[in-house]
Design a protein around this motif. Structure first.
Motif, short mmCIF file in Angstrom:
data_model
loop_
_atom_site.label_atom_id
_atom_site.label_comp_id
_atom_site.label_asym_id
_atom_site.label_seq_id
_atom_site.Cartn_x
_atom_site.Cartn_y
_atom_site.Cartn_z
N HIS A 1 0.81 -1.22 0.00
CA HIS A 1 0.00 0.00 0.00
C HIS A 1 0.84 1.27 0.00
O HIS A 1 0.29 2.37 0.12
CB HIS A 1 -0.94 -0.01 1.20
CG HIS A 1 -1.86 -1.19 1.21
ND1 HIS A 1 -2.92 -1.32 0.33
CD2 HIS A 1 -1.86 -2.33 1.96
CE1 HIS A 1 -3.54 -2.47 0.55
NE2 HIS A 1 -2.91 -3.10 1.53
N GLU B 1 -6.42 -5.02 -1.60
CA GLU B 1 -6.29 -5.01 -3.06
C GLU B 1 -7.08 -6.20 -3.60
O GLU B 1 -6.89 -7.32 -3.11
CB GLU B 1 -4.84 -5.15 -3.49
CG GLU B 1 -3.89 -4.09 -2.97
CD GLU B 1 -2.45 -4.59 -2.99
OE1 GLU B 1 -1.74 -4.32 -3.98
OE2 GLU B 1 -2.05 -5.25 -2.02
N GLN C 1 -3.53 -8.44 -5.87
CA GLN C 1 -2.29 -7.94 -5.26
C GLN C 1 -1.18 -7.91 -6.31
O GLN C 1 -0.76 -8.95 -6.81
CB GLN C 1 -1.87 -8.84 -4.09
CG GLN C 1 -2.84 -8.80 -2.93
CD GLN C 1 -2.39 -9.67 -1.77
OE1 GLN C 1 -1.79 -10.73 -1.97
NE2 GLN C 1 -2.69 -9.23 -0.55
#
Length: 421
Positions: free
Chosen positions: A140, A205, A208
């Motif tokens: 992130h 997410e 990912q």
């Protein structure tokens, strides 16, 4: 390959991609990068997902030239400008309204990490709680708040400070097939002895990217949305790499049918590679006081110009999404063929849209070796995953079929060369 001496001598040791792709790039167009000494490279990297519409897309270049020639505002902080107004009007008409979404738009500082920081901060303010749930292999950003939610040990070790107020839980598939990892989350929420404080938010997410192209299933996302909604926990979808058409729809969560409370968007939202990041939030979540979260470059008007041009050119109907879906099928089919041809290596293929990975748990070093061999043959392609074990396919969404197949041919050739050593 070009002289890299000045970079080695003056630039910080923190530099990364230059080590994998040690040439001096000079120009680019579409899916082709050209070095200062004139060698062309096919691009399956797309600026780590920034260049979904390719390099120097002429639609955006022309819009920028016209704006600059008329002395359009370049830097505007969060003041009203005609460029920002045009972007907001297009974003509402082309993206929000057709999807039935009623989000407020916050312009954060110009990077994805800035957007994540703002999302976490407003979630904590809106709920009055501090804890956030994030998932294994999530990425992130690398500023401290975003890094607390990021999983990779390499990045976390560089923090130099404690990374607090985040509880890590297993992502979909982390414990193997047939195990719903949300059983643990729900059990911990309902058990006063679990030690899990009621979170302000969950950040996730749907695919990912840096974590290894791990794909959350629609049922898993739907259950996560139900769990958070029932308990007053805000759901943040980090769409910084997986959004803006990368996984098919404009948002990566569209196919699952969920509606997050907050969405972070950056990378390709400007369409041109210009820095831009936004946070989308339900109206009730927008509890900011004026000036409570600022940033000198949260008003990049050049990015507004190219972002608006992309919305008008690519998102007025479903033609672009249909093309991404068609190319996705082509890419997946070719990767499945490679996996079948090398069945002894036990490759797995995973991804959505034009965001795919191929990996071997049996030979995790292959991804990095193939990436290096592909670069020698004229293809830029990166790796991802906790051990860089995934060869990551992230071509421009505008790539032609011929370019896509040419890049895949280089991957095949590179794999054969690596295995022959």
């Amino acid at each position: 390959m070009g002289d890299l001496e000045i970079f080695d001598r003056i630039e910080s040791e923190v530099r990364g991609y230059i080590r994998s792709f040690p040439v001096v790039f000079d120009s680019a167009r579409g899916s082709t990068l050209t070095t200062a000494d004139g060698r062309d490279y096919l691009d399956f990297f797309a600026g780590a997902g920034v260049l979904n519409y390719g390099h120097n897309n002429p639609l955006f270049t022309q819009a920028l030239i016209e704006y600059l020639q008329r002395d359009g505002i370049i830097h505007g902080l969060d003041m009203a400008t005609s460029a920002k107004r045009a972007f907001l009007e297009a974003f509402e008409a082309r993206i929000l309204k057709p999807r039935g979404l009623d989000y407020k738009v916050q312009f954060a500082g110009p990077t994805g990490a800035n957007a994540v920081e703002a999302a976490l901060k407003v979630a904590r303010q809106a709920t009055g709680r501090s804890n956030v749930v994030a998932f294994t292999n999530g990425f992130h950003g690398l500023s401290l708040g975003a890094l607390a939610a990021t999983s990779n040990k390499k990045y976390r070790d560089a923090a130099g400070a404690s990374l607090d107020n985040v509880t890590r839980l297993p992502y979909d598939g982390y414990l193997g097939a047939g195990i719903d990892t949300l059983d643990l989350f729900e059990k911990m929420l309902d058990d006063t002895g679990s030690g899990l404080d009621l979170p302000a938010a969950v950040i996730v997410e749907t695919v990912q990217g840096e974590g290894g192209i791990n794909v959350a299933s629609a049922p898993w996302l739907q259950r996560l949305r139900a769990i958070t909604e029932a308990r007053g926990i805000l759901l943040i979808v980090d769409d910084i790499q997986a959004g803006v058409g990368r996984t098919g729809g404009f948002f990566s969560f569209e196919d699952s049918g969920i509606v997050p409370d907050i969405v972070t968007v950056s990378k390709s939202i400007s369409a041109s590679g210009l820095p831009m990041a936004i946070v989308l939030m339900r109206r009730e979540v927008d509890v900011w006081k004026p000036g409570a979260h600022t940033g000198t470059f949260r008003g990049n008007n050049l990015a507004f110009i190219t972002a608006r041009a992309a919305l008008d050119a690519y998102w007025a109907d479903t033609t672009f999404m249909d093309e991404v879906a068609r190319k996705s099928e082509l890419l997946r089919a070719e990767l499945e063929k490679i996996a079948a041809e090398y069945s002894a290596i036990e490759f797995t293929v995973r991804g959505r849209g034009l965001m795919y990975g191929i990996a071997s748990t049996k030979r995790p070093e292959l991804a990095g070796n193939v990436s290096a061999a592909a670069f020698e043959r004229g293809l830029v392609i990166e790796t991802s995953g906790a051990r860089d074990e995934v060869l990551k396919f992230l071509p421009a969404l505008t790539i032609t079929d011929d370019e896509l197949l040419a890049g895949l041919a280089i991957v095949r050739e590179s794999l054969a060369a690596v295995l022959a050593v």
